[in-house]
Enzyme design. Structure first.
Site, short mmCIF file in Angstrom:
data_model
loop_
_atom_site.label_atom_id
_atom_site.label_comp_id
_atom_site.label_asym_id
_atom_site.label_seq_id
_atom_site.Cartn_x
_atom_site.Cartn_y
_atom_site.Cartn_z
N ASN A 100 0.09 -2.59 24.04
CA ASN A 100 1.32 -2.11 23.94
C ASN A 100 2.65 -2.94 24.29
O ASN A 100 3.06 -3.61 24.61
CB ASN A 100 1.73 -0.68 25.33
CG ASN A 100 -0.36 0.17 25.50
OD1 ASN A 100 -0.83 -0.54 23.82
ND2 ASN A 100 -0.88 0.15 25.86
N ASP A 102 5.68 -0.65 24.49
CA ASP A 102 6.40 0.19 25.58
C ASP A 102 7.02 0.34 26.06
O ASP A 102 8.19 1.27 26.82
CB ASP A 102 5.70 1.68 25.32
CG ASP A 102 4.81 1.80 26.00
OD1 ASP A 102 4.59 1.12 27.00
OD2 ASP A 102 3.47 1.85 24.75
N HIS A 117 1.97 -8.07 22.34
CA HIS A 117 2.53 -8.26 21.03
C HIS A 117 4.14 -8.05 21.21
O HIS A 117 4.56 -6.79 20.10
CB HIS A 117 1.73 -7.15 20.34
CG HIS A 117 0.69 -7.28 19.99
ND1 HIS A 117 -1.03 -5.80 19.75
CD2 HIS A 117 -0.33 -7.38 20.31
CE1 HIS A 117 -1.95 -6.02 19.60
NE2 HIS A 117 -2.20 -7.41 19.63
N CYS A 125 18.49 -10.02 16.70
CA CYS A 125 19.50 -9.91 15.94
C CYS A 125 19.07 -11.85 15.35
O CYS A 125 18.93 -12.49 15.64
CB CYS A 125 21.27 -10.19 15.71
SG CYS A 125 22.14 -11.06 13.90
N CYS A 149 24.64 -5.57 13.87
CA CYS A 149 24.35 -6.40 14.71
C CYS A 149 25.95 -6.93 15.34
O CYS A 149 27.08 -6.94 14.95
CB CYS A 149 24.26 -8.17 14.82
SG CYS A 149 24.41 -9.13 16.28
N SER A 191 -9.15 0.02 25.00
CA SER A 191 -8.39 -0.91 23.85
C SER A 191 -9.78 -0.72 23.45
O SER A 191 -10.71 -0.43 23.70
CB SER A 191 -8.42 -1.78 24.11
OG SER A 191 -8.23 -2.81 23.14
N SER A 192 -9.60 -0.45 21.84
CA SER A 192 -10.85 -0.14 21.30
C SER A 192 -12.07 -2.24 20.65
O SER A 192 -12.32 -2.48 20.05
CB SER A 192 -10.73 -0.07 19.73
OG SER A 192 -10.51 1.11 20.13
N ALA A 234 -8.34 7.21 30.62
CA ALA A 234 -7.67 6.81 31.64
C ALA A 234 -7.23 7.67 32.48
O ALA A 234 -7.22 6.96 33.97
CB ALA A 234 -7.07 5.28 30.92
ZN ZN Z 1 24.24 -11.42 15.12
#
Ligand code: ZN
Length: 249
Positions: A100, A102, A117, A125, A149, A191-192, A234
């Site tokens: 995850n 998040d 991940h 940027c 940016c 998780s699968s 869970a």
């Molecule tokens: Zn930049």
């Protein structure tokens, strides 16, 4: 029974490793990519979440990402996140490796979080390397598409998540593999286990002698290698396991 067996394994664990996936975030209201109603049932993932697509049209990428990002930024940790933080603070697991992006494990107090991940909390940027929080960028999306940016006005601001076509984060993957090789208990949650490198982590742990506990809504490819398999939510199962653990084992 299975809850008690899992509680016994975890209470004697001293270097356990948890691996979490989309199921844990889903219980905080973040839709899974692959599941029912998931983002990828409405969009072609290889298109909207690939580095090539991002590079060819950052605005199109951000239009999709804006919606999902808003949900993720508003999400709060659930009892599964809290249970994992407690297993770490009590010395039973040494880290949480997660698919995850998040940041909810960190929010709930987990100290060592390995993000396989990447992280959706940060934006970078690609022109000048300037970094700012996703929350900061999210605020500008109504007026700026794609976002620019603040340092160089570049238009290639990419969340620090791993997109399709990008290499996996070597340091994180190595750390997860190392901890899996040393783990006494491998705890797979939500998780699968269908994508690399997450799918590899429990295999390394079991090969190295870890006892495995799998908590997931659906069967996984490693269920047959596990000592305990619990199909359920869970956020309900983990607190139940914690309650069955002896105090300060
Ligand atoms: Zn930049």
């Amino acid at each position: 029974m299975t809850i008690q067996h899992a509680a016994d394994l975890l209470s004697s664990a001293r270097r356990g490793l948890a691996l979490t996936g989309a199921g844990v975030s889903a219980e905080s209201g973040i839709p899974t990519f692959r599941g029912e109603g998931g983002l990828w049932t409405r969009y072609d993932p290889v298109k909207v979440a690939s580095i090539n697509y991002f590079m060819s049209d950052p605005a199109a990428y951000w239009k999709v990402s804006k919606e999902r990002g808003g949900v993720a930024l508003a999400a709060k940790p659930n009892p599964a996140h809290q249970a994992l933080a407690r297993l770490e603070s009590e010395g039973h697991i040494s880290a949480v490796a997660t698919q995850n992006t998040d940041g909810l494990h960190q929010d709930s107090g987990s100290k060592r979080v390995i993000e396989l991940h990447g992280s959706g909390r940060m934006v970078e940027c690609l022109d000048c390397g300037h970094r700012e929080s996703r929350a900061q960028v999210q605020k500008r999306l109504d007026d700026e598409m794609p976002p620019r940016c603040p340092a160089c006005s570049g238009t290639f601001l990419k969340p620090t998540v791993i997109l399709f076509g990008e290499p996996m984060p070597q340091v994180a993957v190595r750390e997860a593999f190392d901890l899996a090789g040393q783990a006494d208990v491998m705890l797979v949650v939500g998780s699968s286990l269908v994508v690399f490198p997450a799918a590899e982590v429990p295999l390394i742990a079991v090969r190295s002698g870890a006892a495995m506990i799998v908590i997931n809504a659906e069967p996984t490819p490693v269920d047959r290698l596990a000592e305990v398999v619990i199909h359920g939510r869970a956020g309900e199962v983990l607190p139940e396991i914690l309650r069955a653990m002896p105090i300060s084992a």
